[in-house]
Design an enzyme around this catalytic site. Structure first.
Site, short mmCIF file in Angstrom:
data_model
loop_
_atom_site.label_atom_id
_atom_site.label_comp_id
_atom_site.label_asym_id
_atom_site.label_seq_id
_atom_site.Cartn_x
_atom_site.Cartn_y
_atom_site.Cartn_z
N GLU A 1 8.41 64.24 41.32
CA GLU A 1 7.78 65.28 40.59
C GLU A 1 7.67 66.58 41.33
OE1 GLU A 1 5.55 61.13 40.11
OE2 GLU A 1 6.97 62.20 41.59
N THR B 1 30.48 31.03 55.70
CA THR B 1 31.29 32.27 55.20
C THR B 1 31.50 33.16 56.47
OG1 THR B 1 30.33 31.85 53.16
CG2 THR B 1 31.17 34.16 53.63
N CYS C 1 2.16 59.41 42.11
CA CYS C 1 1.13 58.75 42.95
C CYS C 1 -0.05 59.74 43.14
CB CYS C 1 1.68 58.86 44.41
SG CYS C 1 2.19 60.45 45.06
#
Length: 354
Positions: free
Chosen positions: A46, A190, A69
């Site tokens: 903003e 893995t 906020c």
């Protein structure tokens, strides 16, 4: 709002503990200001849009992907900045579940005489904010399970390490997904079989490599592995259990060696405990990349929020490692949200239905 959502998408995974928010200011049908949360998390969208608009912000409409906020943190509230700039109308896609904000930003704006509307393109905005919203509402990191399956439903071939299943376009797409993730995880199987580096390798994305995690209860990760050898450059965490019975002298020696390499160890009693620990560190998103056992464990624990399923054209055969998910067999509770072709491959994205 579509423009604001597109802006927010450009910084996903780069804004630290803050969500990536987009803001567009419109006056007399013309966009006069644009902003997206900065890569450091500040300044917010903003304030950047207001700075670009300058005096044109007075009387304008602000389209914001997340409620502005309302609390004082390291910067003043964005709701206050919108009020001070003289914005006449604010359109919000998603109300912020953060208890410091939730509804308070809207209240501040309305009390200042500003018209506030909510819910515009909410579903699309929530998709971009999914990791942040999961951390705020569930107290854990958001999980994306990525799987690449062969035409016959295999993830690889037993005993052969990495097997190429998908093409160049798919692998580049995976690199972008890594760049948008706070952390990436594989199992020790893995890590031993493939010796992956789990970093972003596309030019320009190297600095956006995620924190790398290995589920490694016995600390079997070799100090000569790519992960251990690069731990001082890109963080590596070996996830261990609280089970004291495995901590013999050899285990303690292996831990000391890995710590010398820069590998951190993190105790987690369960996968949920791990995800909550990541959230407490400000990590909102986790990409689970392998292997079959780890994928099954996350699915059984009901901790997968999104599935990226790549399907290649090759077949692996009887020696293959079967995938727990294939295009025709998806767990209940997931909905297909995207289906696209990448070269000769197909990518389907599924999301958990709330």
């Amino acid at each position: 709002m579509a423009e604001a959502i597109a802006l927010a998408a450009t910084h996903i995974g780069q804004t630290s503990t803050n969500p990536s928010v987009g803001c567009v200011l419109v006056s007399d049908g013309e966009i006069v200001g644009r902003g997206v949360t900065a890569r450091s998390g500040r300044p917010h969208a903003e304030t950047q849009a207001l700075a670009e608009a300058d005096e044109k912000a007075r009387g304008a409409t602000a389209y914001v992907t997340l409620e502005p906020c309302s609390h004082h943190g390291k910067t003043p509230p964005c709701a206050s900045a919108l009020i001070a700039a003289g914005v006449s109308r604010v359109v919000i896609a998603v109300t912020d579940p953060d208890p410091r904000v939730s509804g308070n930003g809207i209240r501040m704006l309305r009390e200042a005489g500003i018209t506030v509307e909510t819910g515009l393109m909410e579903a699309a905005a929530k998709r971009g904010l999914a990791a942040y919203l999961t951390r705020q509402t569930k107290g854990r990191a958001h999980v994306t399970l990525k799987l690449a399956v062969s035409k016959d439903g295999m993830l690889g071939r037993r005993g052969e390490g990495q097997v190429r299943i998908t093409g160049t376009e798919s692998r580049e797409t995976v690199q972008h997904l890594r760049a948008e993730s706070d952390a990436i995880l594989v199992g020790i199987g893995t890590a031993l079989a493939d010796d992956p580096d789990l970093t972003c390798r596309l030019p320009g994305l190297e600095a956006r490599s995620p924190v790398r995690l290995v589920l490694d209860r016995l600390l079997l990760l070799p100090p000569t592995s790519k992960l251990a050898r690069t731990a001082h450059k890109v963080p590596v965490i070996a996830v261990i259990s609280p089970d004291e019975t495995v901590r013999d002298d050899a285990w303690l020696t292996r831990r000391a060696v890995l710590q010398d390499c820069g590998v951190e160890t993190l105790e987690a009693a369960s996968l949920l405990d791990l995800l909550q620990s990541l959230a407490s560190r400000g990590m909102s998103s986790l990409m689970v990349e392998g292997g079959a056992r780890v994928a099954e464990d996350f699915l059984k624990a009901d901790l997968v929020d999104r599935i990226w399923l790549f399907e290649g054209t090759a077949t692996v055969g009887d020696a293959g490692v079967a995938s727990p998910i294939t295009p025709g067999h998806m767990p209940a509770g997931f909905a297909l949200v995207s289906n696209e072709t990448l070269g000769e491959d197909r990518l389907e994205i599924f999301e958990r239905m709330e």
